[in-house]
Design a protein around this motif. Structure first.
Motif, PDB file in Angstrom:
ATOM      1  N   PHE A 280      29.171  44.833  28.338  1.00 29.80           N
ATOM      2  CA  PHE A 280      29.920  43.906  29.191  1.00 29.80           C
ATOM      3  C   PHE A 280      31.383  44.344  29.250  1.00 29.80           C
ATOM      4  O   PHE A 280      32.265  43.775  28.613  1.00 29.80           O
ATOM      5  CB  PHE A 280      29.784  42.466  28.659  1.00 29.80           C
ATOM      6  CG  PHE A 280      30.241  41.429  29.660  1.00 29.80           C
ATOM      7  CD1 PHE A 280      29.474  41.119  30.777  1.00 29.80           C
ATOM      8  CD2 PHE A 280      31.443  40.753  29.484  1.00 29.80           C
ATOM      9  CE1 PHE A 280      29.893  40.164  31.695  1.00 29.80           C
ATOM     10  CE2 PHE A 280      31.876  39.799  30.407  1.00 29.80           C
ATOM     11  CZ  PHE A 280      31.097  39.503  31.509  1.00 29.80           C
ATOM     12  N   THR A 281      31.611  45.398  30.035  1.00 32.52           N
ATOM     13  CA  THR A 281      32.970  45.940  30.175  1.00 32.52           C
ATOM     14  C   THR A 281      33.245  46.215  31.656  1.00 32.52           C
ATOM     15  O   THR A 281      32.316  46.463  32.425  1.00 32.52           O
ATOM     16  CB  THR A 281      33.114  47.284  29.419  1.00 32.52           C
ATOM     17  OG1 THR A 281      32.154  48.214  29.959  1.00 32.52           O
ATOM     18  CG2 THR A 281      32.865  47.125  27.928  1.00 32.52           C
ATOM     19  N   PRO A 282      34.519  46.179  32.043  1.00 31.04           N
ATOM     20  CA  PRO A 282      34.860  46.500  33.440  1.00 31.04           C
ATOM     21  C   PRO A 282      34.374  47.892  33.829  1.00 31.04           C
ATOM     22  O   PRO A 282      33.898  48.099  34.950  1.00 31.04           O
ATOM     23  CB  PRO A 282      36.395  46.438  33.448  1.00 31.04           C
ATOM     24  CG  PRO A 282      36.775  45.585  32.293  1.00 31.04           C
ATOM     25  CD  PRO A 282      35.705  45.784  31.259  1.00 31.04           C
ATOM     26  N   GLU A 283      34.454  48.839  32.893  1.00 33.93           N
ATOM     27  CA  GLU A 283      34.061  50.218  33.191  1.00 33.93           C
ATOM     28  C   GLU A 283      32.568  50.310  33.518  1.00 33.93           C
ATOM     29  O   GLU A 283      32.162  51.037  34.433  1.00 33.93           O
ATOM     30  CB  GLU A 283      34.379  51.146  32.004  1.00 33.93           C
ATOM     31  CG  GLU A 283      35.864  51.300  31.693  1.00 33.93           C
ATOM     32  CD  GLU A 283      36.495  50.074  31.034  1.00 33.93           C
ATOM     33  OE1 GLU A 283      35.764  49.304  30.363  1.00 33.93           O
ATOM     34  OE2 GLU A 283      37.717  49.872  31.196  1.00 33.93           O
ATOM     35  N   ALA A 284      31.743  49.551  32.772  1.00 38.80           N
ATOM     36  CA  ALA A 284      30.294  49.593  32.996  1.00 38.80           C
ATOM     37  C   ALA A 284      29.968  49.086  34.399  1.00 38.80           C
ATOM     38  O   ALA A 284      29.105  49.645  35.095  1.00 38.80           O
ATOM     39  CB  ALA A 284      29.578  48.750  31.940  1.00 38.80           C
TER      40      ALA A 284
ATOM     41  N   ALA B  45      29.969  48.567  49.968  1.00 38.20           N
ATOM     42  CA  ALA B  45      29.160  48.918  48.796  1.00 38.20           C
ATOM     43  C   ALA B  45      30.069  49.364  47.649  1.00 38.20           C
ATOM     44  O   ALA B  45      29.891  48.942  46.495  1.00 38.20           O
ATOM     45  CB  ALA B  45      28.170  50.034  49.160  1.00 38.20           C
ATOM     46  N   ALA B  46      31.065  50.181  47.986  1.00 37.96           N
ATOM     47  CA  ALA B  46      31.989  50.658  46.951  1.00 37.96           C
ATOM     48  C   ALA B  46      32.785  49.489  46.377  1.00 37.96           C
ATOM     49  O   ALA B  46      33.050  49.422  45.166  1.00 37.96           O
ATOM     50  CB  ALA B  46      32.931  51.710  47.540  1.00 37.96           C
ATOM     51  N   MET B  47      33.173  48.550  47.244  1.00 40.59           N
ATOM     52  CA  MET B  47      33.972  47.404  46.802  1.00 40.59           C
ATOM     53  C   MET B  47      33.198  46.469  45.866  1.00 40.59           C
ATOM     54  O   MET B  47      33.794  45.784  45.046  1.00 40.59           O
ATOM     55  CB  MET B  47      34.476  46.597  48.010  1.00 40.59           C
ATOM     56  CG  MET B  47      35.704  47.159  48.688  1.00 40.59           C
ATOM     57  SD  MET B  47      37.105  47.339  47.573  1.00 40.59           S
ATOM     58  CE  MET B  47      37.186  49.111  47.491  1.00 40.59           C
ATOM     59  N   VAL B  48      31.865  46.438  46.009  1.00 34.30           N
ATOM     60  CA  VAL B  48      31.071  45.572  45.127  1.00 34.30           C
ATOM     61  C   VAL B  48      31.296  45.974  43.665  1.00 34.30           C
ATOM     62  O   VAL B  48      31.565  45.128  42.806  1.00 34.30           O
ATOM     63  CB  VAL B  48      29.562  45.629  45.490  1.00 34.30           C
ATOM     64  CG1 VAL B  48      28.725  44.915  44.431  1.00 34.30           C
ATOM     65  CG2 VAL B  48      29.321  44.998  46.856  1.00 34.30           C
ATOM     66  N   SER B  49      31.226  47.285  43.385  1.00 38.78           N
ATOM     67  CA  SER B  49      31.430  47.755  42.005  1.00 38.78           C
ATOM     68  C   SER B  49      32.863  47.494  41.554  1.00 38.78           C
ATOM     69  O   SER B  49      33.098  47.088  40.412  1.00 38.78           O
ATOM     70  CB  SER B  49      31.141  49.252  41.892  1.00 38.78           C
ATOM     71  OG  SER B  49      29.872  49.536  42.395  1.00 38.78           O
ATOM     72  N   VAL B  50      33.808  47.735  42.466  1.00 44.53           N
ATOM     73  CA  VAL B  50      35.225  47.552  42.110  1.00 44.53           C
ATOM     74  C   VAL B  50      35.495  46.088  41.775  1.00 44.53           C
ATOM     75  O   VAL B  50      36.111  45.760  40.749  1.00 44.53           O
ATOM     76  CB  VAL B  50      36.149  48.017  43.265  1.00 44.53           C
ATOM     77  CG1 VAL B  50      37.601  47.660  42.981  1.00 44.53           C
ATOM     78  CG2 VAL B  50      36.004  49.522  43.485  1.00 44.53           C
ATOM     79  N   MET B  51      35.015  45.181  42.639  1.00 45.33           N
ATOM     80  CA  MET B  51      35.255  43.750  42.415  1.00 45.33           C
ATOM     81  C   MET B  51      34.512  43.258  41.168  1.00 45.33           C
ATOM     82  O   MET B  51      35.006  42.412  40.440  1.00 45.33           O
ATOM     83  CB  MET B  51      34.823  42.919  43.636  1.00 45.33           C
ATOM     84  CG  MET B  51      35.675  43.150  44.860  1.00 45.33           C
ATOM     85  SD  MET B  51      37.410  42.723  44.601  1.00 45.33           S
ATOM     86  CE  MET B  51      38.177  44.206  45.206  1.00 45.33           C
ATOM     87  N   ALA B  52      33.316  43.810  40.941  1.00 46.75           N
ATOM     88  CA  ALA B  52      32.562  43.419  39.744  1.00 46.75           C
ATOM     89  C   ALA B  52      33.344  43.823  38.490  1.00 46.75           C
ATOM     90  O   ALA B  52      33.439  43.052  37.534  1.00 46.75           O
ATOM     91  CB  ALA B  52      31.180  44.061  39.752  1.00 46.75           C
ATOM     92  N   GLY B  53      33.923  45.021  38.523  1.00 44.93           N
ATOM     93  CA  GLY B  53      34.733  45.475  37.386  1.00 44.93           C
ATOM     94  C   GLY B  53      35.919  44.544  37.145  1.00 44.93           C
ATOM     95  O   GLY B  53      36.204  44.155  36.009  1.00 44.93           O
ATOM     96  N   ARG B  54      36.592  44.172  38.233  1.00 43.26           N
ATOM     97  CA  ARG B  54      37.741  43.268  38.096  1.00 43.26           C
ATOM     98  C   ARG B  54      37.312  41.889  37.590  1.00 43.26           C
ATOM     99  O   ARG B  54      38.022  41.249  36.819  1.00 43.26           O
ATOM    100  CB  ARG B  54      38.455  43.115  39.440  1.00 43.26           C
ATOM    101  CG  ARG B  54      39.182  44.378  39.844  1.00 43.26           C
ATOM    102  CD  ARG B  54      39.992  44.171  41.109  1.00 43.26           C
ATOM    103  NE  ARG B  54      40.450  45.460  41.614  1.00 43.26           N
ATOM    104  CZ  ARG B  54      41.073  45.637  42.772  1.00 43.26           C
ATOM    105  NH1 ARG B  54      41.315  44.607  43.553  1.00 43.26           N
ATOM    106  NH2 ARG B  54      41.453  46.841  43.146  1.00 43.26           N
ATOM    107  N   ALA B  55      36.124  41.432  38.058  1.00 45.73           N
ATOM    108  CA  ALA B  55      35.642  40.122  37.620  1.00 45.73           C
ATOM    109  C   ALA B  55      35.341  40.147  36.117  1.00 45.73           C
ATOM    110  O   ALA B  55      35.670  39.194  35.400  1.00 45.73           O
ATOM    111  CB  ALA B  55      34.404  39.721  38.415  1.00 45.73           C
ATOM    112  N   VAL B  56      34.749  41.236  35.633  1.00 49.05           N
ATOM    113  CA  VAL B  56      34.457  41.337  34.195  1.00 49.05           C
ATOM    114  C   VAL B  56      35.772  41.328  33.407  1.00 49.05           C
ATOM    115  O   VAL B  56      35.903  40.619  32.397  1.00 49.05           O
ATOM    116  CB  VAL B  56      33.638  42.604  33.876  1.00 49.05           C
ATOM    117  CG1 VAL B  56      33.501  42.799  32.362  1.00 49.05           C
ATOM    118  CG2 VAL B  56      32.258  42.522  34.524  1.00 49.05           C
ATOM    119  N   ALA B  57      36.760  42.086  33.901  1.00 44.45           N
ATOM    120  CA  ALA B  57      38.057  42.117  33.209  1.00 44.45           C
ATOM    121  C   ALA B  57      38.648  40.707  33.132  1.00 44.45           C
ATOM    122  O   ALA B  57      39.165  40.298  32.087  1.00 44.45           O
ATOM    123  CB  ALA B  57      39.019  43.061  33.946  1.00 44.45           C
TER     124      ALA B  57
END
Lengths: 267, 155
Positions: A224-228, A251-263
């Motif tokens: 459970f990390t932004p990088e993952a 599609a690219a933004m989904v991963s980026v936003m997910a990373g920010r949400a985890v952070a």
């Protein structure tokens, strides 16, 4: 706007009784009134829900936050109970539209409308909420995972009224959206929630309807990390593409936003 | 079909018989002659029609007049105090040149009042975020933000 008969019942039972034929329920009206003005929507009978006290309010019961369908976004955003139990949900409500929209718009109205770029559907799916709805004498509980069925489509039957939504309290959660600056809707919005070893990731704005990003969920269940989250390459298959962003961009933004949400969830 | 609507507007009782599809902004402007509330985009983007409904800022073009039945409505005309004394937010807009053509101003002022009611000492970023729902096509945002800062400092 085409003419209609107006009704303003004071109980949910009376509202359901009034909803005959092509009748529509009017919640906050922040989408419906505009759609009716543009003649994109019309109805023979408009049933105004604003006078029904039993559809309003916020309570916490056990490990659930229960929010009445007619509760305004600004009430959820400012609620001490919601801020304490699920701060991500208060945060999401406080970022919908603008302050005038938040003062009128409601939870029930938002999810019944099922706009593909709306914020609340991401919380419904991301938290695995349960929607309580009634039609006739029948009350049922609809799982968040089965509620949204397509573009502006839900599993609600004609005349079925959403009465409340139960949100399970997660260990931690966050919602991050990349805003379309003119409309303030999500170009891509991601809700991440952690319940023990289970992680739920819901995405709005990117496809014809809100969906769960299962690849990112699997990656986050392991780490459970932004990088993952950011390392998961999401397929552009089925993504919306328009003048604001291509399918590949979303599609690219989904991963980026997910990373920010985890952070943000990790605080 | 007409529906009778009774509401309080700027402290005075008002009633009207309206077609249910009439928007609140048209009741205010066309029937009650309160033309300070403007219709800008008419599609809920611009915020020029912002009024206070039971103390909360809403867009009068995004709601039906019948939805305001029984409500307490304040328009820009109702902000002015006794003896035509301007509201501190109006004073601040004048002092800081927070208006150019003036079309967006009534909505901006009503929104800004709500913003300070919720957050009396906002940062500049919070002011800009709080006024997201109001568009100034002269793009005079900088002085609008200054006006809200001045009103907040004086409150």
């Amino acid at each position: 706007m085409y003419a209609f008969e107006y009704q303003n019942p004071s109980t949910a039972a009376a509202a359901i009784g009034s909803a005959k034929g092509d009748a529509r329920f009017l919640a906050g009206g922040q989408s419906l009134v505009q759609a009716m003005k543009l003649r994109l929507s019309q109805t023979g009978t408009l049933v105004d829900l604003s006078g029904i006290a039993e559809l309003k309010g916020i309570s916490v019961a056990g490990s659930n936050v229960i929010i009445g369908a007619m509760t305004r976004h600004s009430e959820v955003a400012r609620s001490a109970e919601v801020k304490q139990a699920i701060p991500a949900l208060a945060d999401l409500a406080g970022g919908i539209g603008d302050q005038m929209v938040r003062n009128q718009g409601t939870l029930g109205g938002s999810i019944a409308n099922a706009d593909p770029a709306a914020c609340y559907p991401a919380a419904i799916l991301g938290l695995g909420a349960t929607i309580k709805a009634s039609v006739g004498q029948k009350e049922r509980a609809i799982t968040g995972d089965s509620f949204f069925t397509g573009l502006f489509e839900t599993t609600l039957a004609p005349g079925e009224l959403i009465t409340s939504v139960e949100f399970p309290v997660p260990d931690c959660a966050a919602y991050v959206k990349f805003k379309q600056p003119a409309s303030r809707f999500a170009l891509v919005g991601v809700f991440v929630a952690k319940f023990g070893s289970t992680v739920r990731v819901a995405v709005t704005g990117a496809k014809s309807s809100v969906f769960r990003a299962t690849d990112i969920e699997a990656a986050l269940s392991k780490s459970f990390t932004p990088e993952a989250a950011a390392a998961v390459k999401v397929s552009a298959n089925g993504m919306n593409g328009d003048m604001h962003g291509s399918a590949e961009y979303r599609a690219a933004m989904v991963s980026v936003m997910a990373g920010r949400a985890v952070a943000r969830a990790l605080g | 079909m007409t529906v009778s609507v009774t509401l309080t507007v700027n402290g005075k009782a008002a009633s009207a018989s309206v077609d249910p599809r009439m928007l609140l902004v048209h009741l205010l402007r066309d029937q009650l002659q309160l033309t300070g509330t403007h219709v800008g985009c008419d599609t809920a983007q611009c915020g020029a029609c912002t009024i206070h409904l039971n103390g909360r800022a809403v867009k009068a073009c995004s709601m039906l007049a019948v939805q305001a039945n029984g409500a307490n409505v304040t328009t820009i005309e109702g902000l002015t105090g006794k003896g035509d004394k301007m509201h501190p937010m109006q004073e601040a807009f004048r002092d800081c040149h927070g208006l150019q053509c003036g079309f967006c101003t009534p909505g901006m002022v009503m929104s800004a009042c709500q913003l300070l009611a919720d957050n009396p000492k906002p940062t500049e970023a919070e002011i800009r975020a709080g006024l997201e729902g109001n568009i100034c096509r002269c793009t005079g945002y900088h002085n609008i933000v200054k006006a809200v800062q001045q009103a907040a400092a004086q409150a």
